[in-house]
Write a protein that holds these residues in place. Sequence first.
Motif, mmCIF file in Angstrom:
data_model
loop_
_atom_site.group_PDB
_atom_site.id
_atom_site.type_symbol
_atom_site.label_atom_id
_atom_site.label_comp_id
_atom_site.label_asym_id
_atom_site.label_seq_id
_atom_site.Cartn_x
_atom_site.Cartn_y
_atom_site.Cartn_z
ATOM 1 N N UNK A 255 0.879 -1.172 0.000
ATOM 2 C CA UNK A 255 0.000 0.000 0.000
ATOM 3 C C UNK A 255 0.911 1.214 0.000
ATOM 4 N N UNK A 256 0.918 1.950 -1.092
ATOM 5 C CA UNK A 256 1.932 2.978 -1.316
ATOM 6 C C UNK A 256 2.037 3.973 -0.166
ATOM 7 N N UNK A 257 0.918 4.401 0.405
ATOM 8 C CA UNK A 257 0.936 5.416 1.458
ATOM 9 C C UNK A 257 1.571 4.909 2.747
ATOM 10 N N UNK A 258 1.719 3.574 2.872
ATOM 11 C CA UNK A 258 2.229 2.992 4.117
ATOM 12 C C UNK A 258 3.565 2.289 3.945
ATOM 13 N N UNK A 259 4.193 2.451 2.790
ATOM 14 C CA UNK A 259 5.433 1.711 2.527
ATOM 15 C C UNK A 259 6.660 2.348 3.140
ATOM 16 N N UNK A 260 6.576 3.615 3.528
ATOM 17 C CA UNK A 260 7.748 4.290 4.097
ATOM 18 C C UNK A 260 7.299 5.291 5.162
ATOM 19 N N UNK B 139 -3.070 0.309 -3.831
ATOM 20 C CA UNK B 139 -2.584 -0.932 -3.256
ATOM 21 C C UNK B 139 -3.593 -1.643 -2.390
ATOM 22 N N UNK B 140 -4.724 -0.984 -2.098
ATOM 23 C CA UNK B 140 -5.778 -1.582 -1.270
ATOM 24 C C UNK B 140 -6.978 -1.881 -2.159
ATOM 25 N N UNK C 188 -3.425 12.667 -2.150
ATOM 26 C CA UNK C 188 -2.421 12.118 -3.054
ATOM 27 C C UNK C 188 -2.126 10.654 -2.862
ATOM 28 N N UNK C 189 -2.970 9.928 -2.112
ATOM 29 C CA UNK C 189 -2.695 8.510 -1.826
ATOM 30 C C UNK C 189 -3.477 7.557 -2.716
ATOM 31 N N UNK C 190 -4.234 8.108 -3.678
ATOM 32 C CA UNK C 190 -5.016 7.272 -4.566
ATOM 33 C C UNK C 190 -4.339 7.086 -5.916
ATOM 34 N N UNK C 191 -4.940 6.283 -6.788
ATOM 35 C CA UNK C 191 -4.390 6.068 -8.125
ATOM 36 C C UNK C 191 -4.212 7.386 -8.874
ATOM 37 N N UNK C 192 -3.125 7.485 -9.622
ATOM 38 C CA UNK C 192 -2.826 8.673 -10.429
ATOM 39 C C UNK C 192 -2.720 9.939 -9.583
ATOM 40 N N UNK C 193 -2.340 9.790 -8.316
ATOM 41 C CA UNK C 193 -2.139 10.946 -7.467
ATOM 42 C C UNK C 193 -3.385 11.563 -6.892
ATOM 43 N N UNK C 194 -4.532 10.904 -7.067
ATOM 44 C CA UNK C 194 -5.770 11.417 -6.489
ATOM 45 C C UNK C 194 -5.845 11.155 -4.995
ATOM 46 N N UNK C 195 -6.911 11.652 -4.380
ATOM 47 C CA UNK C 195 -7.106 11.429 -2.956
ATOM 48 C C UNK C 195 -7.714 10.048 -2.717
#
Length: 234
Positions: free
Chosen positions: A56-61, A200-201, A93-100
């Motif tokens: 899940x991109x927002x939680x990877x780092x 990623x979810x 910015x945590x959604x696909x294509x930089x969306x919310x």
Amino acid sequence: MTDRSPQSLAGALPGVLLAAAAALTGLLRRDKALHPVGHRGTGRLTVTHPAPALDVEALTRAGTRPCRTRWSRSMGLPRGWPDIEGLALRLEGAGPDGGDADLLFASTGGRRWSRYLMTLRGPGRFGRLTTLVPARAGGRAVTFRLSPQSEPRDGLPPTTYALDLALGTGDWQPVGHIDVTWVEADTTDRFDPITHPLTGLEQYAFVTALREPAYVAARAVARARPTHGERPHA
């Protein structure tokens, strides 16, 4: 293409029934059928314990990102009655294509089995909330939880929540925390994890078929019969 998987079809009938109930409630109330009264907030999510295996991109780092929130009484019952506590979280910015991307939380029990059951809370009471139904990430079922870390003030929700996750029915694992500045005013923003997914979810087909018709019906009624005048505070 229409999803005709067994999981989707299994959720279709209860989803339609929920949609009908939401539409009827909204028509009778002349307002939003679900979560009609709430408070808006702005803040940030701080990830302190990354979970790269979930992909899940927002939680990877580790790091921070802006977020918007809305706390609400889910059923809109009369003031003074217990209700289901709800909290919507929008990660910018945590959604696909930089969306919310949106996550929805509801008041639930604290045990392994009761984390999937909604719980009524009295006026001015705030507690643990979970995403209620699991989603899929990294090939695993994952549920998220918010736990208050500060005392509420002036009738507004707590300003700090710990964010945890659980894989399946496993133990809760720390992810980070959100810090929120609340105001008494509400917002007209619509939060929906189906149309605004977290990168990623993935929502299970059964969950999508169960929840989305009610959201669509509630939005349609709210557009057709908008509220006039001021809403009471939650």
